[in-house]
Motif scaffolding. Structure first.
Motif: not given
Length: 346
Positions: A198-202, A205-210, A212-224
């Motif tokens: 899922a991709v939102g304005l704030r 949401t990323v699910r890894d290989g194990r 686990v569902l990760w909720y990441i704030r867009n402002g904390e993403i410095i590289r993709v």
């Protein structure tokens, strides 16, 4: 005589209006129609003010409808070739960018355009009705100066208190405009690597290989690191020990060619596999590198199949057995110092 005058009935006073009303055409017209002074003097507040407020509200609805219609038309044309520059991914805005064999599909662009359109429609609605509300308050003779000043102070306080929220939202907007990633992409965001759900304005949401569902704030993403856009390069390094390099290379090229000829994998190949040669020398012998250029979606399937065929080809040629024969393992020391304690071949 005085008694006769007192006996006569007192006439009722005729209704009149003030001088201000007499100078007002609407007030005078209402008084002529109704003959009611208070209704005539209040005609401006009873008739004119409500009409002005309704007119402001109607104009606001019209402007909102026009802007929403424009945004929807912009979204509908997003899958055409003549897409506005603002909706093009960042890599497509560069005039010298090479042609991408797996360009962004219309469905992906449509989803991104709809997300941007939803944000624009919400922004338009908020701005238009905020202006209309201020105009209506002005018609009701509210003093807007203190209200605007208070709103400015509140905005500054909110900006200082919610800096992270503003940062997240702005980062989310630019992420959508630049098409950095979308739902279904495999991405590396630093702490989390997996599939975007899922991709939102704030929040992203990323699910890894194990799982686990990760909720990441867009402002904390410095590289993709996006593994699902355009093409991908599969790199495989196979150790061959101290076997003959020419022999191992010939065997691996035959295995790689069989992958290129596989009809089930042809759709996922951008370029056929290529055995480059010796990549490095280790204590266990030479390492030969093989590469293959694939589509973003087919990189994992092609990589697994290529590894399997290379491994089987080396095994059938007897090279794998020679790798095992060259490995040295330490032997345990003999009891009471008897025997040879040096390492030996296994």
């Amino acid at each position: 005589m005085i008694a006769a005058l007192l006996a006569q009935p007192t006439p009722d006073p005729s209704p009149t209006v003030g001088a201000d009303c007499s100078a007002d055409a609407l007030c005078q017209q209402v008084f002529d129609w109704t003959g009611i002074p208070w209704l005539a003097e209040s005609s401006f507040w009873i008739f004119v003010k409500p009409l002005r407020i309704l007119l402001i509200f109607a104009i606001a609805l019209l402007i909102r409808w026009i802007l929403h219609r424009t945004i929807k038309r912009l979204v509908r044309t997003s899958t055409n070739t003549s897409v506005p520059t603002i909706l093009k991914p960042l890599r497509e805005r560069i005039p010298s960018a090479p042609a991408d064999p797996t360009a962004v599909v219309p469905e992906r662009r449509r989803q991104r355009a709809e997300a941007i359109g939803s944000v624009l429609r919400s922004t338009v609605t908020a701005v238009v009705f905020a202006i209309a509300g201020l105009l209506i308050l002005s018609e009701l003779n509210f003093n807007l100066a203190p209200l605007i000043a208070s709103a400015g102070i509140a905005g500054v306080a909110l900006g200082f208190g919610a800096q992270s929220l503003v940062k997240d939202v702005l980062s989310g907007i630019f992420m959508l405009l630049e098409d950095q990633y979308g739902v279904g992409d495999t991405v590396d965001l630093g702490e989390a690597t997996g599939v975007v759900e899922a991709v939102g304005l704030r929040i992203t949401t990323v699910r890894d290989g194990r799982g686990v569902l990760w909720y990441i704030r867009n402002g904390e993403i410095i590289r993709v690191g996006n593994k699902s856009q355009g093409w991908a390069m599969v790199i495989i390094d196979m150790p061959i020990g101290f076997a003959g390099v020419e022999e191992a290379t010939s065997v691996m090229r035959a295995a790689a060619a069989s992958v290129a000829e596989d009809a089930d994998l042809a759709a996922n190949l951008v370029e056929p596999p290529d055995v480059l040669g010796v990549e490095q020398i280790t204590v266990d012998g030479a390492v030969i590198r093989t590469i293959v250029k694939t589509t973003a979606d087919g990189q994992f399937e092609v990589g697994r199949e290529l590894r399997r065929r290379l491994t089987e080809a080396l095994d059938e040629a007897g090279i794998t057995a020679r790798i095992a024969a060259t490995r040295m393992y330490p032997r345990p020391a003999a009891p009471n110092g008897e025997g040879d304690t040096r390492g030996g071949a296994t």
